[in-house]
Motif scaffolding. Structure first.
Motif, mmCIF file in Angstrom:
data_model
loop_
_atom_site.group_PDB
_atom_site.id
_atom_site.type_symbol
_atom_site.label_atom_id
_atom_site.label_comp_id
_atom_site.label_asym_id
_atom_site.label_seq_id
_atom_site.Cartn_x
_atom_site.Cartn_y
_atom_site.Cartn_z
ATOM 1 N N GLU A 178 25.314 -8.609 38.525
ATOM 2 C CA GLU A 178 25.423 -7.714 39.672
ATOM 3 C C GLU A 178 26.616 -8.079 40.552
ATOM 4 O O GLU A 178 27.277 -9.108 40.359
ATOM 5 N N THR A 179 26.864 -7.213 41.530
ATOM 6 C CA THR A 179 27.856 -7.483 42.561
ATOM 7 C C THR A 179 27.143 -7.882 43.853
ATOM 8 O O THR A 179 25.929 -7.673 44.007
ATOM 9 N N ASP A 180 27.897 -8.426 44.784
ATOM 10 C CA ASP A 180 27.336 -8.838 46.065
ATOM 11 C C ASP A 180 26.696 -7.655 46.793
ATOM 12 O O ASP A 180 25.672 -7.807 47.456
ATOM 13 N N TRP A 181 27.271 -6.482 46.650
ATOM 14 C CA TRP A 181 26.752 -5.318 47.371
ATOM 15 C C TRP A 181 25.303 -5.036 46.997
ATOM 16 O O TRP A 181 24.432 -4.886 47.862
ATOM 17 N N TYR A 182 25.019 -4.954 45.708
ATOM 18 C CA TYR A 182 23.669 -4.603 45.271
ATOM 19 C C TYR A 182 22.689 -5.755 45.439
ATOM 20 O O TYR A 182 21.496 -5.528 45.690
ATOM 21 N N SER A 230 24.385 -7.397 50.179
ATOM 22 C CA SER A 230 24.850 -6.610 51.337
ATOM 23 C C SER A 230 24.024 -5.355 51.578
ATOM 24 O O SER A 230 23.651 -5.058 52.723
ATOM 25 N N ALA A 231 23.743 -4.584 50.528
ATOM 26 C CA ALA A 231 22.969 -3.351 50.698
ATOM 27 C C ALA A 231 21.517 -3.627 51.059
ATOM 28 O O ALA A 231 20.792 -2.721 51.476
ATOM 29 N N ASP A 278 32.927 -11.738 43.822
ATOM 30 C CA ASP A 278 31.500 -11.658 44.151
ATOM 31 C C ASP A 278 30.676 -11.035 43.025
ATOM 32 O O ASP A 278 29.857 -10.141 43.249
ATOM 33 N N SER A 324 17.921 -5.558 43.549
ATOM 34 C CA SER A 324 19.174 -4.839 43.310
ATOM 35 C C SER A 324 18.930 -3.514 42.601
ATOM 36 O O SER A 324 19.661 -2.538 42.809
ATOM 37 N N GLU A 353 20.175 4.965 45.642
ATOM 38 C CA GLU A 353 21.463 5.662 45.657
ATOM 39 C C GLU A 353 21.426 6.937 44.813
ATOM 40 O O GLU A 353 22.067 7.934 45.148
ATOM 41 N N ALA A 404 21.982 2.163 54.162
ATOM 42 C CA ALA A 404 22.993 1.736 53.189
ATOM 43 C C ALA A 404 22.955 2.587 51.931
ATOM 44 O O ALA A 404 23.974 2.750 51.252
ATOM 45 N N SER A 405 21.782 3.160 51.628
ATOM 46 C CA SER A 405 21.640 4.017 50.446
ATOM 47 C C SER A 405 21.630 5.493 50.810
ATOM 48 O O SER A 405 21.232 6.336 50.003
#
Length: 341
Positions: free
Chosen positions: A130-134, A137-138, A161, A170, A177, A292-293
């Motif tokens: 995964e990425t930091d966003w999922y 951060s989100a 990240d 996540s 989304e 965020a979503s």
């Protein structure tokens, strides 16, 4: 000499053996220093230049074919010996086929999914990388927030990240989304955390998380959902309690405990002598997560929960060491040969 070469070629091509002695006889006749082919090479030296041109290629071809035939016959003999060794004593009774046992984690995951499917939940899945966003951060983890240290992360690419997901939350973000409410879904899957491997924790384990988002969803809905799950899972009059807690992605938040089934509340190494075992974390989804979503947090509310499959298995199957799930010890796995739920 050319006629002799043709006769030997036919003899080599049709030569068969059934044991090592016959193979050695072949080698002595065609390959050894005193073989008929070497005798031809000796005679070849006395031929005229014109005759050498005609027979040289044929003689070399004969020698190559003799060596190739030796390798082929040797391979056949080895295969024959292996087959006879494998078959052994044909009068002995055969070994019965055995059917493998379902892994306890697979059985438990299926049971958990079945319980939630009966009350309207479907399954969702997502990537383990995964990425930091999922992953953070989100889910309302601000950059450099101390809450990120609650989950010691395996980073694949720290600069960009990219990481191994620390929870299946996540998947919740990806689902929110793509899908508009109402959403009622569970996310079973494997997660990774840089933790010390002990009888109670592992760096690779499995989670089942779930969300329910709709209008007028309340904490009472969350409590009744988890009460239903616990009763269906353990089929006994267990005690259940909710303790206030903190998670960045839910507010208010709670941890859910059940009375320890291993010691019946007396205290053991699994429940840390408390008589209680935590089975899940839960809470109302934080408005920041909904925003965020791109979900209207003024119109919709929801709850989320997450639980570890290994921890559930420790309780349900009375197992005292989480490491047994990944050691592939056949003695351990055979205990679940008849496991159906």
């Amino acid at each position: 000499m050319i006629q002799q070469i043709h006769i030997l070629q036919e003899e080599i091509q049709g030569y068969t053996i059934s044991n090592k002695e016959e193979l050695e006889t072949y080698r002595m006749r065609f390959i050894s220093r005193k073989s008929v082919i070497n005798e031809l090479f000796d005679a070849f030296k006395s031929l005229s230049p014109e005759e050498k041109k005609k027979t040289g290629v044929l003689l070399n071809t004969l020698k190559n074919k003799a060596e190739e035939r030796l390798k082929y016959l040797n391979t056949l003999l080895e295969e024959k010996n292996e087959q006879e060794s494998f078959l052994g004593d044909m009068t002995l009774p055969s070994t019965p086929n055995t059917i493998g046992a379902i892994h306890p984690l697979s059985a438990l995951r299926k049971k958990i999914v079945g319980i939630f499917e009966r009350i309207g939940y479907n399954q969702a899945d997502g990537p383990e990388i995964e990425t930091d966003w999922y992953n953070f951060s989100a889910l309302n983890f601000p950059p450099h927030h101390p809450a990120r240290e609650m989950q010691d992360t395996f980073f694949i690419d720290k600069k960009n990240d990219v990481l191994l997901r620390t929870h299946t939350s996540s998947v919740q973000v990806r689902l929110m989304e793509k899908k508009a409410p109402p959403i009622r879904s569970i996310m079973p899957g494997r997660v990774f955390r840089n933790e010390t491997i002990t009888a109670r924790s592992h760096c690779i384990f499995h989670q089942v998380e779930g969300i329910y988002i709709d209008q007028n969803v309340s904490f009472a809905d969350l409590k009744q959902t988890l009460y239903f799950f616990a009763k269906e899972m353990f089929h006994t009059d267990i005690l259940i309690r909710f303790r206030p807690s903190f998670f960045p992605f839910t507010e208010p938040s709670a941890e859910i405990d059940i009375s320890c089934l291993l010691c019946h509340g007396k205290g053991c190494n699994i429940c840390k002598q408390s008589g209680w075992i935590e089975i899940a974390g839960a809470g109302m989804i934080h408005p920041n997560v909904l925003k965020a979503s791109h979900i209207d947090h003024q119109k919709y509310t929801g709850f989320a929960f997450g639980m570890g499959i290994e921890r559930m298995a420790l309780i349900k199957y009375r197992i005292k060491d989480i490491r047994l799930f990944t050691q592939n010890d056949i003695r351990f796995l055979k205990q679940f040969a008849s496991l159906v739920s």
